[in-house]
Design an enzyme around this catalytic site. Structure first.
Site, PDB file in Angstrom:
ATOM      1  N   PHE A   8      10.503 -23.708  -8.422  1.00 40.87           N
ATOM      2  CA  PHE A   8      11.379 -23.747  -7.102  1.00 40.87           C
ATOM      3  C   PHE A   8      12.485 -23.730  -6.633  1.00 40.87           C
ATOM      4  O   PHE A   8      13.179 -23.438  -5.412  1.00 40.87           O
ATOM      5  CB  PHE A   8      10.975 -23.132  -6.265  1.00 40.87           C
ATOM      6  CG  PHE A   8       9.010 -22.941  -6.679  1.00 40.87           C
ATOM      7  CD1 PHE A   8       9.354 -21.939  -7.534  1.00 40.87           C
ATOM      8  CD2 PHE A   8       7.734 -23.141  -5.916  1.00 40.87           C
ATOM      9  CE1 PHE A   8       7.324 -21.034  -7.235  1.00 40.87           C
ATOM     10  CE2 PHE A   8       6.659 -23.286  -6.615  1.00 40.87           C
ATOM     11  CZ  PHE A   8       6.670 -21.976  -7.082  1.00 40.87           C
ATOM     12  N   GLN A  96      18.176 -27.357  11.619  1.00 38.20           N
ATOM     13  CA  GLN A  96      19.320 -26.361  10.467  1.00 38.20           C
ATOM     14  C   GLN A  96      19.013 -24.938   9.889  1.00 38.20           C
ATOM     15  O   GLN A  96      18.829 -23.865  10.218  1.00 38.20           O
ATOM     16  CB  GLN A  96      20.133 -26.826  10.061  1.00 38.20           C
ATOM     17  CG  GLN A  96      21.882 -26.379  10.343  1.00 38.20           C
ATOM     18  CD  GLN A  96      22.899 -26.652  10.534  1.00 38.20           C
ATOM     19  OE1 GLN A  96      23.140 -27.696  11.038  1.00 38.20           O
ATOM     20  NE2 GLN A  96      23.746 -26.210   9.090  1.00 38.20           N
ATOM     21  N   GLU A  97      18.151 -25.675   9.015  1.00 40.33           N
ATOM     22  CA  GLU A  97      17.645 -24.765   7.664  1.00 40.33           C
ATOM     23  C   GLU A  97      16.711 -23.996   8.342  1.00 40.33           C
ATOM     24  O   GLU A  97      16.791 -22.625   8.321  1.00 40.33           O
ATOM     25  CB  GLU A  97      16.469 -25.640   6.299  1.00 40.33           C
ATOM     26  CG  GLU A  97      15.909 -24.724   5.967  1.00 40.33           C
ATOM     27  CD  GLU A  97      14.857 -25.553   4.375  1.00 40.33           C
ATOM     28  OE1 GLU A  97      14.748 -25.060   3.803  1.00 40.33           O
ATOM     29  OE2 GLU A  97      14.864 -26.795   4.494  1.00 40.33           O
ATOM     30  N   ARG A 123      14.955  12.757   8.572  1.00 43.20           N
ATOM     31  CA  ARG A 123      13.122  13.447   7.679  1.00 43.20           C
ATOM     32  C   ARG A 123      12.950  14.605   8.381  1.00 43.20           C
ATOM     33  O   ARG A 123      12.385  14.362   9.643  1.00 43.20           O
ATOM     34  CB  ARG A 123      12.857  12.401   6.725  1.00 43.20           C
ATOM     35  CG  ARG A 123      11.316  12.896   6.806  1.00 43.20           C
ATOM     36  CD  ARG A 123      10.924  13.628   5.152  1.00 43.20           C
ATOM     37  NE  ARG A 123      10.488  13.462   4.724  1.00 43.20           N
ATOM     38  CZ  ARG A 123       9.958  14.605   3.515  1.00 43.20           C
ATOM     39  NH1 ARG A 123      10.944  15.384   3.215  1.00 43.20           N
ATOM     40  NH2 ARG A 123       8.470  14.398   3.188  1.00 43.20           N
ATOM     41  N   GLY A 194       7.625   6.926   4.201  1.00 43.93           N
ATOM     42  CA  GLY A 194       6.341   7.236   3.667  1.00 43.93           C
ATOM     43  C   GLY A 194       6.475   6.679   2.036  1.00 43.93           C
ATOM     44  O   GLY A 194       6.922   6.125   1.590  1.00 43.93           O
TER      45      GLY A 194
END
Length: 236
Positions: A8, A96-97, A123, A194
């Site tokens: 990651f 801070q992150e 819509r 929707g």
């Protein structure tokens, strides 16, 4: 000599040099966070490999990869900071992150309300704009209120950060609240679209997919709750 792997890693595909937190000393039973150091590794180093790019639900514009280190030699001058002090460096930057993640979360939630408001006005359902139905009004009113509360909390944290007063607990509260607001608001705004909300050509669908990581990276919501709970006068 560096051996191991990292998963990651955002930006790992494009980085020329990476900062690697690794164990350089024995962990103490009373201080499991000790013995960690930060090494700077060049991407041309023998034994350093960038693995596959991971396929993610959202945030497709950024690469996230696996990195592996097999007998990578790192000279002592490429150690960043003091040996064994990595956790302190990382913890220093965590508020801070988490503040940065909160900024993105509030911005995304506010954008979701804008998109849903525009869609509801355009819509037409049963001959009338979707926005004229009481449910639409109530949902958007709730979402706008939550965004305003999150923005107020964020503004307070930004001011504290500017003064150098944003601590770990307040940053955890901020990330927990704003990312949970983001999740709720984006979900409700998608619901107002929707079936179109499930189609990726509509921006609300991308906001929905991108929002899911906010409650995971930078510390999960559960970790944030743990940090906040430790600050309370609770029985142990």
């Amino acid at each position: 000599m560096l051996d191991g792997g990292k998963t990651f890693i955002t930006g790992g595909r494009n980085a020329d040099r990476v900062l690697v937190v690794c164990r350089t000393g024995t962990a103490d039973a009373d201080d499991r966070r000790g013995g960690l150091s930060i090494l700077v590794v060049d991407n041309t180093s023998p034994g350093f490999t960038v693995g596959r790019t991971l396929e993610k639900i959202g945030l497709h514009a950024q690469d996230t990869v696996e990195l592996s280190f097999s007998g990578v030699r790192v000279p002592v001058e490429d150690r960043l900071g003091e040996e064994g002090a990595a956790f302190g460096y990382l913890a220093h930057n965590l508020p801070q992150e988490r503040l940065t993640i909160a900024v993105a979360a509030v911005a995304a939630a506010a954008r979701a309300v804008e998109l849903a408001t525009g869609y509801a006005n355009e819509r037409r359902i049963f001959g009338a704009p979707l926005a004229t139905f009481q449910n639409s009004k109530f949902v958007l009113a709730e979402c706008a209120t939550e965004v305003a509360a999150a923005q107020a909390m964020l503004d307070q944290a930004l001011a504290a950060h500017d003064r150098g007063e944003l601590d770990a607990v307040d940053a955890a509260k901020l990330k927990l609240f704003t990312t949970e607001v983001q999740a709720r608001v984006v979900d409700r705004c998608l619901q107002l679209h929707g079936g179109y909300g499930y189609i990726t050509e509509y921006p609300i669908a991308r906001l929905y997919a991108d929002a899911r990581i906010s409650r995971i990276y930078g510390g999960t919501s559960e970790v944030m709750k743990t940090i906040v709970a430790k600050s309370l006068d609770l029985a142990r």
